[in-house]
Scaffold this motif. Structure first.
Motif, PDB file in Angstrom:
ATOM      1  N   CYS A 103       0.792  -1.108  -0.520  1.00 41.12           N
ATOM      2  CA  CYS A 103       0.028  -0.091   0.176  1.00 41.12           C
ATOM      3  C   CYS A 103       0.486   1.198  -0.242  1.00 41.12           C
ATOM      4  O   CYS A 103       0.485   2.490  -0.014  1.00 41.12           O
ATOM      5  CB  CYS A 103      -0.770  -0.122   1.010  1.00 41.12           C
ATOM      6  SG  CYS A 103      -2.036  -1.121   0.633  1.00 41.12           S
ATOM      7  N   LYS A 104       1.992   1.440  -0.035  1.00 40.84           N
ATOM      8  CA  LYS A 104       2.812   2.566  -0.232  1.00 40.84           C
ATOM      9  C   LYS A 104       1.917   3.253  -1.412  1.00 40.84           C
ATOM     10  O   LYS A 104       2.078   2.676  -2.519  1.00 40.84           O
ATOM     11  CB  LYS A 104       3.795   2.037  -0.167  1.00 40.84           C
ATOM     12  CG  LYS A 104       5.281   2.775  -0.044  1.00 40.84           C
ATOM     13  CD  LYS A 104       6.561   2.914   0.265  1.00 40.84           C
ATOM     14  CE  LYS A 104       7.779   3.907   0.613  1.00 40.84           C
ATOM     15  NZ  LYS A 104       9.089   3.393   0.040  1.00 40.84           N
ATOM     16  N   GLY A 105       2.041   4.173  -0.338  1.00 45.42           N
ATOM     17  CA  GLY A 105       2.078   5.589  -2.049  1.00 45.42           C
ATOM     18  C   GLY A 105       0.387   5.560  -1.743  1.00 45.42           C
ATOM     19  O   GLY A 105       0.007   6.710  -3.130  1.00 45.42           O
ATOM     20  N   LYS A 106      -0.787   4.490  -1.872  1.00 44.00           N
ATOM     21  CA  LYS A 106      -1.982   4.356  -1.953  1.00 44.00           C
ATOM     22  C   LYS A 106      -2.570   4.867  -0.350  1.00 44.00           C
ATOM     23  O   LYS A 106      -3.808   4.918  -0.761  1.00 44.00           O
ATOM     24  CB  LYS A 106      -1.835   2.734  -2.008  1.00 44.00           C
ATOM     25  CG  LYS A 106      -1.296   2.672  -3.883  1.00 44.00           C
ATOM     26  CD  LYS A 106      -2.048   0.840  -3.554  1.00 44.00           C
ATOM     27  CE  LYS A 106      -0.848   0.451  -4.846  1.00 44.00           C
ATOM     28  NZ  LYS A 106       0.171   0.389  -5.726  1.00 44.00           N
ATOM     29  N   LEU A 107      -1.249   5.738   0.807  1.00 35.94           N
ATOM     30  CA  LEU A 107      -2.567   5.883   1.035  1.00 35.94           C
ATOM     31  C   LEU A 107      -2.579   7.453   1.675  1.00 35.94           C
ATOM     32  O   LEU A 107      -1.586   8.126   1.127  1.00 35.94           O
ATOM     33  CB  LEU A 107      -2.037   4.837   3.068  1.00 35.94           C
ATOM     34  CG  LEU A 107      -1.861   3.522   2.893  1.00 35.94           C
ATOM     35  CD1 LEU A 107      -1.994   2.904   4.001  1.00 35.94           C
ATOM     36  CD2 LEU A 107      -3.522   2.947   2.307  1.00 35.94           C
ATOM     37  N   ALA A 108      -3.417   7.785   1.669  1.00 37.36           N
ATOM     38  CA  ALA A 108      -3.878   9.408   2.212  1.00 37.36           C
ATOM     39  C   ALA A 108      -3.805   9.768   4.170  1.00 37.36           C
ATOM     40  O   ALA A 108      -2.971  10.804   4.037  1.00 37.36           O
ATOM     41  CB  ALA A 108      -5.127   9.713   1.784  1.00 37.36           C
ATOM     42  N   GLU A 109      -4.245   8.505   4.619  1.00 39.36           N
ATOM     43  CA  GLU A 109      -3.200   8.550   5.925  1.00 39.36           C
ATOM     44  C   GLU A 109      -3.805   7.188   6.454  1.00 39.36           C
ATOM     45  O   GLU A 109      -3.866   6.546   5.981  1.00 39.36           O
ATOM     46  CB  GLU A 109      -4.943   9.053   6.787  1.00 39.36           C
ATOM     47  CG  GLU A 109      -5.214   9.306   8.316  1.00 39.36           C
ATOM     48  CD  GLU A 109      -6.274  10.114   8.587  1.00 39.36           C
ATOM     49  OE1 GLU A 109      -6.356  10.400   9.663  1.00 39.36           O
ATOM     50  OE2 GLU A 109      -6.951  10.431   7.763  1.00 39.36           O
TER      51      GLU A 109
END
Length: 94
Positions: free
Chosen positions: A80-86
């Motif tokens: 999920c690296k780069g896919k999470l806003a928070e």
């Protein structure tokens, strides 16, 4: 040691909600089988499809910290690296 309650908020970036949700659901079974895991439940926000909340209960803070080093957690973080806003974690006391 006393039980530890943890609340985790995860918000996917726009366009990544389904991917992040799938990856989060992969954590449920292996985490529930971990030593010290009393409760590990995932919820989706009824109004925001990019927002997910985990309610966790662990036998001790040490068990929770060991959980964070488990292979499935490391794989989730990498996927999920780069896919999470928070991603926010709250350790609570009664």
């Amino acid at each position: 040691m006393s039980e530890t309650i943890v609340v985790v908020h995860v918000r996917a970036k726009p366009g990544h909600g389904e991917f992040v949700e799938t990856q989060l659901k992969k954590l449920l079974s292996p985490t529930r089988a971990e030593a010290g895991c009393i409760r590990y439940d995932m919820f989706s926000d009824a109004e925001d499809p990019l927002h997910f909340v985990f309610l966790e209960e662990w036998s001790s803070i040490d068990d929770y910290q060991a959980h964070m080093d488990e292979r499935h957690m490391v794989e989730f973080i990498m996927a999920c690296k780069g896919k999470l806003a928070e991603a926010s974690t709250y350790n609570l006391k009664a």
